[in-house]
Design a protein around this motif. Structure first.
Motif, PDB file in Angstrom:
ATOM      1  N   PHE A  78     -25.970  44.514  36.312  1.00 19.01           N
ATOM      2  CA  PHE A  78     -26.036  45.414  37.463  1.00 19.01           C
ATOM      3  C   PHE A  78     -24.763  46.236  37.655  1.00 19.01           C
ATOM      4  O   PHE A  78     -24.603  46.881  38.683  1.00 19.01           O
ATOM      5  CB  PHE A  78     -26.344  44.607  38.738  1.00 19.01           C
ATOM      6  N   GLY A  79     -23.867  46.221  36.684  1.00 20.83           N
ATOM      7  CA  GLY A  79     -22.629  46.980  36.773  1.00 20.83           C
ATOM      8  C   GLY A  79     -22.849  48.458  36.471  1.00 20.83           C
ATOM      9  O   GLY A  79     -23.984  48.950  36.424  1.00 20.83           O
ATOM     10  N   ALA A  80     -21.755  49.161  36.245  1.00 22.65           N
ATOM     11  CA  ALA A  80     -21.798  50.605  36.006  1.00 22.65           C
ATOM     12  C   ALA A  80     -22.608  50.970  34.764  1.00 22.65           C
ATOM     13  O   ALA A  80     -23.258  52.013  34.731  1.00 22.65           O
ATOM     14  CB  ALA A  80     -20.373  51.144  35.890  1.00 22.65           C
ATOM     15  N   HIS A  81     -22.557  50.137  33.742  1.00 23.29           N
ATOM     16  CA  HIS A  81     -23.274  50.389  32.487  1.00 23.29           C
ATOM     17  C   HIS A  81     -24.058  49.133  32.101  1.00 23.29           C
ATOM     18  O   HIS A  81     -23.610  48.353  31.255  1.00 23.29           O
ATOM     19  CB  HIS A  81     -22.302  50.774  31.368  1.00 23.29           C
ATOM     20  N   PRO A  82     -25.228  48.928  32.710  1.00 25.49           N
ATOM     21  CA  PRO A  82     -25.984  47.696  32.445  1.00 25.49           C
ATOM     22  C   PRO A  82     -26.304  47.533  30.959  1.00 25.49           C
ATOM     23  O   PRO A  82     -26.725  48.473  30.294  1.00 25.49           O
ATOM     24  CB  PRO A  82     -27.265  47.884  33.255  1.00 25.49           C
ATOM     25  N   ALA A  83     -26.082  46.324  30.460  1.00 24.74           N
ATOM     26  CA  ALA A  83     -26.335  46.017  29.062  1.00 24.74           C
ATOM     27  C   ALA A  83     -27.769  45.572  28.822  1.00 24.74           C
ATOM     28  O   ALA A  83     -28.250  45.609  27.685  1.00 24.74           O
ATOM     29  CB  ALA A  83     -25.371  44.921  28.597  1.00 24.74           C
ATOM     30  N   ALA A  84     -28.451  45.137  29.871  1.00 30.82           N
ATOM     31  CA  ALA A  84     -29.809  44.621  29.729  1.00 30.82           C
ATOM     32  C   ALA A  84     -30.516  44.726  31.075  1.00 30.82           C
ATOM     33  O   ALA A  84     -29.897  45.021  32.096  1.00 30.82           O
ATOM     34  CB  ALA A  84     -29.770  43.166  29.251  1.00 30.82           C
TER      35      ALA A  84
END
Length: 172
Positions: free
Chosen positions: A55-61
């Protein structure tokens, strides 16, 4: 992402996108999956790790939560990869887990169908995942869905010291 409520005989199955408030639940489901796969020692992700990566700036999944009659019953964690041969991104399922008490109600099938819909909506060329070779119930489930095994491929992995050793080679 849409919600996918489906009434199955006496139960209501709901598939919904996870929210940041679901992080403790996601971590718990990951721990349950790791225990099932006899890999509890490897499940070291924290709530903070998951919050940042999902849920961060650049979600990984991304994560779908499956509920049966409003009870959290399972999840699917997925991300995009890319096929150079197809020139399209793909959808890669990292984890699919249904709690034992809810198995057989159709939740796994509905999670997989929701993922397939996402892959089609996003113009993915493939929907792929790995399964442990000893997990025959999962393999049988995937075959019933129409999946084919990629027997000519083997998974390769670098982690820990080996990953760091390779990264340190040929430094400028």
């Amino acid at each position: 992402m849409e919600r996918y409520p489906v009434r199955m005989t006496d139960v209501l199955i709901t598939i919904r996108p996870a929210t940041i408030d679901d992080v403790p639940l996601i971590r718990q489901l990951i721990a349950e999956l790791a225990d099932y796969e006899k890999l509890a020692h490897a499940a070291v992700a924290t709530d903070d790790d998951l919050r940042a990566q999902l849920f961060g700036a650049h979600p990984a999944a991304e994560v779908l939560i499956g509920e049966v009659d409003g009870e959290p019953a399972g999840f699917a964690l997925f991300f995009h990869n890319f096929s150079t041969f197809l020139g399209k991104r793909g959808l890669y399922l990292e984890d699919l887990y249904v709690r034992p008490a809810f198995r057989g109600a159709g939740l796994g099938r509905h999670l997989m169908a929701a993922l397939a819909r996402i892959a089609v909506q996003r113009d993915c060329g493939r929907f792929e995942w790995s399964v442990l070779d000893w997990n025959q119930p999962a393999i049988d489930f995937y075959r019933r869905l129409g999946a084919t095994g990629m027997d000519e491929w083997t998974v390769q992995r670098l982690e820990g010291a080996a990953l760091h050793a390779l990264a340190a080679r040929d430094e400028l």
